[in-house]
Design a protein around this motif. Structure first.
Motif, PDB file in Angstrom:
ATOM      1  N   GLU A 100       1.050  90.754  -0.065  1.00  0.00           N
ATOM      2  CA  GLU A 100       1.577  90.545   1.275  1.00  0.00           C
ATOM      3  C   GLU A 100       0.827  89.460   2.039  1.00  0.00           C
ATOM      4  O   GLU A 100       1.430  88.648   2.746  1.00  0.00           O
ATOM      5  CB  GLU A 100       1.509  91.861   2.063  1.00  0.00           C
ATOM      6  CG  GLU A 100       1.936  91.753   3.511  1.00  0.00           C
ATOM      7  CD  GLU A 100       3.407  91.416   3.679  1.00  0.00           C
ATOM      8  OE1 GLU A 100       3.757  90.846   4.739  1.00  0.00           O
ATOM      9  OE2 GLU A 100       4.214  91.708   2.763  1.00  0.00           O
ATOM     10  N   ARG A 101      -0.493  89.385   1.886  1.00  0.00           N
ATOM     11  CA  ARG A 101      -1.305  88.554   2.750  1.00  0.00           C
ATOM     12  C   ARG A 101      -1.740  87.217   2.146  1.00  0.00           C
ATOM     13  O   ARG A 101      -2.010  86.268   2.885  1.00  0.00           O
ATOM     14  CB  ARG A 101      -2.576  89.330   3.157  1.00  0.00           C
ATOM     15  CG  ARG A 101      -2.311  90.692   3.800  1.00  0.00           C
ATOM     16  CD  ARG A 101      -1.711  90.575   5.186  1.00  0.00           C
ATOM     17  NE  ARG A 101      -2.594  89.891   6.102  1.00  0.00           N
ATOM     18  CZ  ARG A 101      -3.566  90.472   6.796  1.00  0.00           C
ATOM     19  NH1 ARG A 101      -3.793  91.773   6.681  1.00  0.00           N
ATOM     20  NH2 ARG A 101      -4.304  89.778   7.642  1.00  0.00           N
ATOM     21  N   ALA A 102      -1.874  87.132   0.839  1.00  0.00           N
ATOM     22  CA  ALA A 102      -2.467  85.942   0.229  1.00  0.00           C
ATOM     23  C   ALA A 102      -1.555  84.719   0.326  1.00  0.00           C
ATOM     24  O   ALA A 102      -0.352  84.819   0.107  1.00  0.00           O
ATOM     25  CB  ALA A 102      -2.797  86.212  -1.230  1.00  0.00           C
ATOM     26  N   PRO A 103      -2.126  83.558   0.635  1.00  0.00           N
ATOM     27  CA  PRO A 103      -1.341  82.320   0.599  1.00  0.00           C
ATOM     28  C   PRO A 103      -0.822  82.057  -0.806  1.00  0.00           C
ATOM     29  O   PRO A 103      -1.464  82.425  -1.801  1.00  0.00           O
ATOM     30  CB  PRO A 103      -2.364  81.252   1.021  1.00  0.00           C
ATOM     31  CG  PRO A 103      -3.400  81.998   1.788  1.00  0.00           C
ATOM     32  CD  PRO A 103      -3.501  83.339   1.124  1.00  0.00           C
ATOM     33  N   ALA A 104       0.335  81.429  -0.906  1.00  0.00           N
ATOM     34  CA  ALA A 104       0.898  81.090  -2.215  1.00  0.00           C
ATOM     35  C   ALA A 104      -0.103  80.253  -3.000  1.00  0.00           C
ATOM     36  O   ALA A 104      -0.770  79.384  -2.450  1.00  0.00           O
ATOM     37  CB  ALA A 104       2.204  80.321  -2.035  1.00  0.00           C
TER      38      ALA A 104
END
Length: 281
Positions: A185-189
């Protein structure tokens, strides 16, 4: 002036397992030269805590596995930093490991994170000497572990490399899924989460492990099928699987394919998860 010693046995069961990888990195190079990690700190750190009366791990498979997974986490992080110079690297559940010695490229920022009781011991034994290398308290069972690490608040931030070594198998299955869901949910691509996992057969059998049984810790989570790793969030993808014990010898080479067929997953492996938005896939 003599350095004060604090025995690792003062730690609670799961944190006390930090002695196992520390001892393996301190002595394993001589046992398995082909898997040498050349840890410049492990032996001296071990010497400061080895007066606790506990026997050091001697089972060859454990030592080989720790060297193998160390090399894998190190190479995955190095490859990530080559693609993302100056990126953030976080070792979640760092124990007394010292990956910064291998990962410092003059640009990256690294955080070693663990429970407060481990962090207190770590700060006594491994002083912080670089402004790009810090230590933080972390509880992966907390719903707010992402904030504890001060990781990117938005998905549009720079990709990060997170890894957790010898940790997830001690968490309950819902807790592992929560960690994976938060990462998804939170991590940048472009971010990566690397971790090691045993298969489901190990659950409840820590007493049969030659090194772990002395700590009182127990294995609560084991993988049944690879699909479990990506079901927590639609952005997750399984980028790679690396069998940790591959190369240890002929018996394993003959035995492993049969066990993979019967169990559905490797007995023990390092997995690399990535995150991607729909436009990136």
């Amino acid at each position: 002036m003599t350095t004060s010693k604090r025995p690792a046995r003062s730690l609670s069961p799961v944190p006390s397992t930090l002695r196992i990888p520390l001892a393996a990195r301190a002595s394993g190079d001589a046992m398995f030269p082909q898997m040498a990690v050349r840890d410049a700190y492990a032996a001296s750190i071990l010497e400061k805590i080895r007066d606790d009366g506990q026997a050091l791990p001697e089972d060859r498979a454990t030592i080989y596995g720790i060297l193998s997974r160390t090399r894998r986490f190190r190479s995955l992080a190095q490859e990530f930093l080559e693609q993302h110079p100056g990126a953030r690297v976080v070792n979640m559940g760092c124990g007394l490991s010292h990956y910064y010695q291998w990962l410092d490229d003059g640009k990256c920022r690294m955080t070693d994170a663990d429970l407060p009781e481990v962090l207190a011991l770590r700060r006594e034994l491994i002083p912080e000497t670089n402004t790009r290398h810090d230590a933080r308290a972390l509880d992966l069972t907390s719903a707010h572990w992402w904030e504890q690490l001060d990781l990117p608040r938005k998905r549009q931030g720079r990709p990060v490399f997170l890894f957790t070594e010898g940790v997830l198998m001690y968490l309950q299955p819902p807790q592992v899924q929560a960690v994976l869901a938060t990462f998804g949910e939170r991590a940048p691509a472009g971010s990566v989460l690397a971790f090691d996992a045993m298969c489901w057969l190990a659950v409840g059998r820590a007493a049969q492990h030659p090194s772990v049984r002395a700590t009182g810790a127990e294995f609560h989570w084991g993988l049944r099928k690879a699909a479990e790793l990506t079901q927590a969030h639609p952005r997750l993808r399984l980028d790679a699987t690396y069998r940790v014990l591959e190369g240890i010898g002929l018996p394993y080479a003959l035995f492993a394919p049969l066990m993979l067929m019967l169990l559905g997953v490797p007995l023990y492996a390092v997995y690399a998860l990535g995150v991607a938005d729909s436009a990136d896939t």
